[in-house]
Write a protein that holds these residues in place. Structure first.
Motif, short mmCIF file in Angstrom:
data_model
loop_
_atom_site.label_atom_id
_atom_site.label_comp_id
_atom_site.label_asym_id
_atom_site.label_seq_id
_atom_site.Cartn_x
_atom_site.Cartn_y
_atom_site.Cartn_z
N GLY A 25 1.37 -0.99 0.28
CA GLY A 25 -0.19 0.13 -0.06
C GLY A 25 1.16 1.18 -0.19
N ILE A 26 2.11 0.98 -0.19
CA ILE A 26 2.90 2.70 -0.25
C ILE A 26 3.72 2.94 -1.44
N LEU A 27 4.04 3.35 -1.47
CA LEU A 27 4.79 3.68 -3.00
C LEU A 27 6.10 3.68 -2.60
N VAL A 28 6.75 3.30 -3.25
CA VAL A 28 8.67 2.35 -2.85
C VAL A 28 9.57 3.83 -4.09
N LEU A 29 9.90 4.54 -3.84
CA LEU A 29 11.30 5.19 -5.27
C LEU A 29 12.31 4.84 -4.44
N GLN A 30 12.96 4.40 -5.00
CA GLN A 30 14.10 4.26 -5.23
C GLN A 30 14.96 5.48 -5.96
N ILE A 31 16.21 6.35 -5.42
CA ILE A 31 16.70 7.29 -6.10
C ILE A 31 18.11 7.36 -5.89
N GLU A 32 18.65 8.85 -6.47
CA GLU A 32 19.87 8.83 -6.33
C GLU A 32 20.34 10.12 -4.87
N PRO A 33 20.65 9.61 -4.16
CA PRO A 33 21.09 11.05 -3.07
C PRO A 33 21.40 12.24 -3.47
N ALA A 34 21.34 12.75 -4.85
CA ALA A 34 21.17 14.16 -5.26
C ALA A 34 19.85 14.41 -5.69
N ALA A 35 18.98 13.59 -6.18
CA ALA A 35 18.37 14.28 -6.39
C ALA A 35 17.70 14.33 -5.41
N LEU A 36 17.54 13.83 -4.06
CA LEU A 36 16.84 13.72 -3.17
C LEU A 36 15.98 15.10 -2.74
N ALA A 37 16.78 16.48 -3.06
CA ALA A 37 16.06 17.41 -1.84
C ALA A 37 15.00 18.12 -3.28
N SER A 38 15.41 17.57 -4.92
CA SER A 38 14.31 17.75 -5.35
C SER A 38 12.82 17.24 -4.90
N THR A 39 13.40 15.85 -4.70
CA THR A 39 12.38 15.20 -5.25
C THR A 39 11.20 15.33 -3.95
N VAL A 40 11.66 15.55 -2.91
CA VAL A 40 11.32 15.92 -1.72
C VAL A 40 10.24 17.25 -1.53
N ARG A 41 10.73 18.49 -2.79
CA ARG A 41 10.03 19.62 -2.49
C ARG A 41 9.32 19.51 -3.87
N ALA A 42 9.18 18.07 -5.35
CA ALA A 42 8.35 18.04 -5.37
C ALA A 42 7.44 17.04 -4.96
N LEU A 43 7.27 16.59 -3.95
CA LEU A 43 6.33 15.15 -3.27
C LEU A 43 5.92 16.55 -2.60
N LYS A 44 6.34 17.43 -1.54
CA LYS A 44 6.16 18.15 -0.82
C LYS A 44 4.86 19.15 -1.59
N GLU A 45 5.17 19.94 -2.00
CA GLU A 45 4.77 21.32 -3.07
C GLU A 45 3.41 20.62 -4.21
N GLN A 46 4.25 19.95 -4.86
CA GLN A 46 3.61 19.70 -6.22
C GLN A 46 1.65 18.47 -5.95
N PHE A 47 2.66 17.37 -4.65
CA PHE A 47 1.71 16.22 -4.78
C PHE A 47 0.95 16.20 -3.22
N GLY A 48 1.54 17.33 -2.13
CA GLY A 48 0.79 17.09 -1.04
C GLY A 48 1.28 16.56 -0.53
N PHE A 49 2.53 16.15 -0.51
CA PHE A 49 2.88 15.73 0.75
C PHE A 49 3.66 16.04 1.98
N ASP A 50 2.19 16.66 3.02
CA ASP A 50 2.68 18.08 3.61
C ASP A 50 3.08 16.82 4.84
N MET A 51 3.32 16.35 5.43
CA MET A 51 3.85 15.13 7.27
C MET A 51 5.40 14.50 6.40
N PHE A 52 6.23 15.17 7.09
CA PHE A 52 7.27 14.42 6.89
C PHE A 52 7.08 13.39 8.34
N LEU A 53 7.04 12.55 7.75
CA LEU A 53 6.54 11.00 8.80
C LEU A 53 8.12 10.43 9.67
N ASP A 54 9.19 9.79 8.80
CA ASP A 54 10.04 9.41 9.64
C ASP A 54 11.19 9.42 8.83
#
Lengths: 160, 168, 408
Positions: A25-54
């Motif tokens: 039930g959870i989408l798992v994305l395997q990414i490169e360390p260099a892409a982490l910050a931009s991916t998280v920013r996209a998740l937060k701003e475009q897709f509404g993942f407003d809560m950082f769990l863990d």
């Protein structure tokens, strides 16, 4: 409905992310360390993942790179979760910190740092949190023996 | 410089009788007016709250009024696991208490580390401070705690209570 | 015993040691302090009675839960999960067991599902009673403390009749529960719920419109919804800010989809709202338990799967296959297929998540707990800074930091 959300996310992040996996039930994305910050920013701003769990790490001592740094996010509007995994090695265990995006990252990154030795570049405060000053080593790594104690107060003679 | 007690051959029987009666009186007074310092950390704290409330009530034993400063208490109840990080704090609190003082290790984590045998938990508080009574249990039932308090009271009643000098 | 006071090492490094404004004082509240539950140290800079900034230190109860779990089988680590949020031990058991069941792709039986839901709500009641009672006692209201402790004691004795222990139950099992309800348990449950009506009403009567209580709790420790979500607050704290977020409604698990209940929300996100949200959640939990008692049907509580369920004792003593199965389950643990899972439930403090990594075999590779209290400690400074020193006590009490969960 969550499948649709996951499909949209993967489409948008297809370049950075590898093959998507839906694990229990959870989408798992395997990414490169260099892409982490931009991916998280996209998740937060475009897709509404407003809560950082863990954030935590998994130690695979027989693998190179050795650590999997695992982040979980939750969307309070879509009620879905996403897991991001990045791989870092023992000689350069550095990932970007999420403190500029989420306040909750401060303490969780501190804990991950002291337990595994992962350095979060950009976190202003990486003091020990659950462990104490003077503790040498990173206890959750597989090569730290469970029973190695580092007492702060020297033990007294055993009671008679 | 500490003075030692007079050797047995030099003590008078009348004086010893007086000392025994004094010890009984002071022991009786001290055992029924214990002021605990509840050094509560973990799950055993829930049982400590239960034993202080109805129906188990430590007030019947005189041990109800907690003093949250070591300067005013005489019974250090170490309730719950003590980690290595907490150990200097425990030692400091113990050293700040005045004589006479007693220490109760409440629960198996305080007694021996419990089932946390790892880098983080202190394997028993008697590694850093002397303990008078150990109460096992994870967490101990309130009846067990009361049994422990009663045994401690018996111990206090039976020990010497020098109030003026080493002899009396 | 006598001698000079020896220097003891300081286990922490404070974030600030210099005053930022003239004439301010830096004090250390805790860690051995009744208001901080014995395990939190708050280094506070005070200007008179006002708190300017705080540095919250946890970790004084770090007991190495994750490292211990890596040395135990999937079953023998269940007692460690009890001691996470020890006020509601059953919820931790069931959240962990559900995560393992997801990894093993096991469906629990209907009776087990309803029983787990019932006991989850029962544990939630016990936790909220403890939080409210302790918080009120710290304000000086001793009477509600004694009322709620008496009630909580009835619940403990009742759960001891079911599980054998008052506080640390170890009752959940992968694939089911340890044992079924004893005779008369549900009758006593109804008696306790009726008594709960009486006691909780008395507490409402003593406090809800009490001038002193309102003065001490209203507009103290205010948190906005945006801040709450950014800093990871979940559970009653998030709901007190006005956001109706509850995993039981948003991502239903166990039997919550079939139950009729409301999610109480607050208005301002202050201490009073947190108190009132918890009191209303007590009512909702009671309502849910009464519905679940009607929905319970007789049946097996353990799933019929030899990978995790112990065979019945009469077969263990007569058949060689059951004997070997029992032996392997006890000595090696249930064999969980390789994979990883993150499974979260709504604990009394918020989202309690378990992240499990398995490499096959009976011993986990990693068991990580997403502890709500720990995340809340990261954000509690938002509720402490700018208020009075005396407000630290009720604010901290309303956050319900449980040391076992925070420090693990």
């Amino acid at each position: 409905m969550s499948a649709a959300v996951f499909a949209r996310i993967h489409q948008a992040l297809a370049v950075a992310a590898g093959e998507p996996v839906i694990a229990h039930g959870i989408l798992v994305l395997q990414i490169e360390p260099a892409a982490l910050a931009s991916t998280v920013r996209a998740l937060k701003e475009q897709f509404g993942f407003d809560m950082f769990l863990d954030v935590t790490a998994v130690d695979w001592p027989d693998r190179i790179p050795r650590f999997d740094v695992v982040h979980h996010f939750y969307s309070t509007t879509a009620h879905v979760r996403v897991r991001l995994k990045t791989r870092v090695g023992i000689d350069d265990p550095v990932v970007d910190s999420l403190v500029p995006l989420y306040g909750a990252a401060r303490y969780m990154e501190r804990e991950c740092h002291e337990m595994y030795g992962i350095v979060f570049r950009g976190n202003p405060d990486l003091r020990p949190l659950l462990l104490y000053e003077g503790f040498v080593g990173h206890p959750l790594r597989k090569d730290y023996p469970k029973q190695r104690e580092q007492p702060l107060v020297p033990y007294r003679d055993p009671p008679q | 410089m500490t003075t030692t007690r007079k050797p047995v051959s030099e003590r008078s029987a009348a004086f010893e009788y007086l000392t025994t009666k004094k010890d009984e009186l002071v022991g009786w007074a001290r055992k029924f007016s214990l002021f605990p310092y509840p050094f509560v950390t973990a799950c055993c704290g829930m049982e400590f709250m239960s034993v202080s409330s109805t129906p188990y009530d430590t007030d019947r034993f005189g041990a109800a009024l907690p003093r949250f400063t070591p300067r005013q208490s005489d019974l250090l109840m170490v309730v719950g696991t003590i980690s290595h990080k907490q150990a200097p704090v425990l030692k400091r609190v113990y050293e700040q208490m005045c004589e006479p003082k007693w220490v109760m290790a409440f629960g198996v984590c305080a007694t021996s580390g419990g089932f946390y045998q790892n880098y983080a938990a202190l394997p028993g508080i008697d590694k850093i401070i002397p303990v008078d009574i150990y109460i096992p249990g994870c967490p101990p039932r309130p009846e067990m705690v009361i049994d422990g308090i009663m045994r401690l009271q018996e111990r206090i009643a039976g020990q010497r209570h020098p109030i003026i000098n080493q002899d009396f | 015993m006598s001698g000079p006071l020896r220097e003891l090492p300081n286990p922490i490094r404070p974030a600030f040691t210099e005053s930022s404004v003239p004439d301010s004082v830096i004090v250390s509240i805790g860690p051995s302090h009744p208001a901080t539950h014995g395990t939190i140290q708050i280094i506070a800079e005070l200007s008179g009675e006002r708190v300017l900034r705080t540095d919250v230190h946890c970790g004084y109860l770090h007991r190495g839960f994750e490292k211990e779990c890596e040395a135990h089988t999937w079953h023998t680590l269940i007692p460690y999960t009890d001691r996470l949020n020890y006020c509601s031990g059953l919820i931790n058991n069931f959240a962990y067991c559900e995560a393992v069941e997801k990894l093993m792709e096991i469906q629990i039986t209907p009776r087990c599902k309803y029983l787990r839901t019932l006991l989850t709500e029962y544990s939630r009641i016990a936790d909220h009673l403890t939080c409210i009672a302790a918080g009120l006692m710290e304000l000086g209201a001793m009477t509600p403390f004694l009322y709620l402790m008496t009630l909580r004691d009835y619940i403990y004795e009742h759960l001891a009749a079911l599980t054998g222990a008052r506080l640390t139950y170890s009752y959940g099992r992968v694939g089911g529960l340890a044992c079924d309800l004893p005779a008369g348990w549900l009758t006593r449950l109804e008696e306790i719920l009726v008594q709960m009506d009486t006691f909780v009403d008395r507490v409402h009567g003593l406090l809800d419109r009490n001038r002193i209580f309102i003065d001490r709790m209203r507009d103290i420790g205010v948190l906005s919804t945006a801040d709450a979500i950014n800093w990871g607050f979940t559970g009653p704290i998030l709901r007190s800010t006005g956001a109706p977020r509850d995993l039981r409604k948003d991502t239903p698990y166990l039997a919550y989809a079939e139950l009729d209940f409301e999610v109480p929300v607050g208005i301002k996100g202050d201490n009073y709202d947190r108190y009132y949200v918890r009191m209303r959640e007590l009512d909702e939990s009671r309502h849910m338990i009464r519905q679940l008692v009607e929905m319970l049907e007789p049946g097996p509580i353990n799933v019929d799967d030899r990978r995790c369920t112990l065979p019945p004792k009469n077969l263990v003593y007569t058949e060689i296959e059951s004997l070997i199965n029992h032996f392997k389950l006890i000595m090696d643990g249930p064999q969980v297929p390789p994979g990883e899972v993150y499974s979260a439930q709504e604990g009394p403090n918020g989202e309690l998540g378990f992240y499990l990594v398995s490499v096959g075999g009976g011993v986990p590779w990693k068991v990580h707990v997403r502890a709500p209290s720990f995340v809340h400690m990261g954000g509690v400074h938002l509720m402490l800074d700018g208020y009075q020193l005396a407000d630290v006590v009720p604010t901290f009490g309303s956050v319900n930091m449980i040391g076992g969960e925070c420090d693990r």
